[in-house]
Design a protein around this motif. Structure first.
Motif, short mmCIF file in Angstrom:
data_model
loop_
_atom_site.label_atom_id
_atom_site.label_comp_id
_atom_site.label_asym_id
_atom_site.label_seq_id
_atom_site.Cartn_x
_atom_site.Cartn_y
_atom_site.Cartn_z
N MET A 1 0.82 -1.20 0.00
CA MET A 1 0.00 0.00 0.00
C MET A 1 0.86 1.25 0.00
O MET A 1 1.90 1.29 0.63
N GLU B 1 -3.07 5.18 0.94
CA GLU B 1 -3.91 4.04 1.29
C GLU B 1 -3.74 3.67 2.74
O GLU B 1 -4.69 3.33 3.43
N CYS C 1 -6.72 3.51 5.59
CA CYS C 1 -7.02 2.32 6.39
C CYS C 1 -6.99 2.66 7.87
O CYS C 1 -7.85 2.22 8.61
N GLU D 1 -10.50 -2.49 2.87
CA GLU D 1 -9.97 -2.43 1.51
C GLU D 1 -11.04 -2.02 0.51
O GLU D 1 -10.78 -1.23 -0.41
#
Length: 169
Positions: free
Chosen positions: A2, A6, A10, A96
């Protein structure tokens, strides 16, 4: 592997606790029963807060607010946004998938010149409309859970829009 954007996304979505997810799911069940009214009310609140934002929607531009409830393009757009929010609620446990969903929102809205201030106004409208539709069930815990979830979504969108901007030079 990632990227940094990203990873931040998360982290933001993982901060929503199981209790908060359950509150969101339970309150959303009530909202789903009145999805058309919720959707249109939410957008009317946006347009009341930021009148020029209505012009960002060519199909809605110039339509008086008191006529929007009966205007089919308003209903159609409201239901598209409602569907997106519904998908977020459905996927609260799948970070995700949420990241991918927010990437898509970022891409489509970046090219429409939607910026943080617009998302902030939408967030206010979402919370106000939730309160209006849920009444006493939109207590402090529900407000905090929804605020955290919306904040995480907004942050993920902004991170992705910033990444798009950086790629474009």
């Amino acid at each position: 592997m990632m990227g940094a954007a990203e990873g931040k996304q998360c982290g933001a979505t993982k901060e929503i606790t199981e209790d908060e997810k359950n509150i969101i799911r339970e309150t959303w069940k009530v909202i789903k029963k009145n999805k058309v009214d919720f959707s249109i009310t939410m957008f009317i609140k946006v347009f009341e807060k930021a009148p020029t934002s209505q012009d960002m929607f060519p199909q809605l531009s110039g339509i008086p607010l008191n006529e929007l409830r009966a205007y089919k393009p308003m209903k159609a757009h409201g239901l598209r946004v409602f569907s997106s929010l519904n998908n977020v609620v459905d996927e609260l446990d799948d970070t995700e998938v949420l990241v991918e969903m927010m990437k898509n929102v970022a891409t489509t809205h970046y090219h429409r010149n939607v910026v943080r201030a617009h998302y902030d106004i939408l967030g206010e409208a979402v919370l106000e409309t939730l309160k209006e539709h849920l009444g006493d069930d939109f207590n402090e815990r529900a407000k905090a859970a929804w605020g955290k979830a919306y904040g995480a979504m907004e942050e993920a969108i902004i991170i992705n829009q910033d990444a798009i901007k950086a790629q474009q030079g």
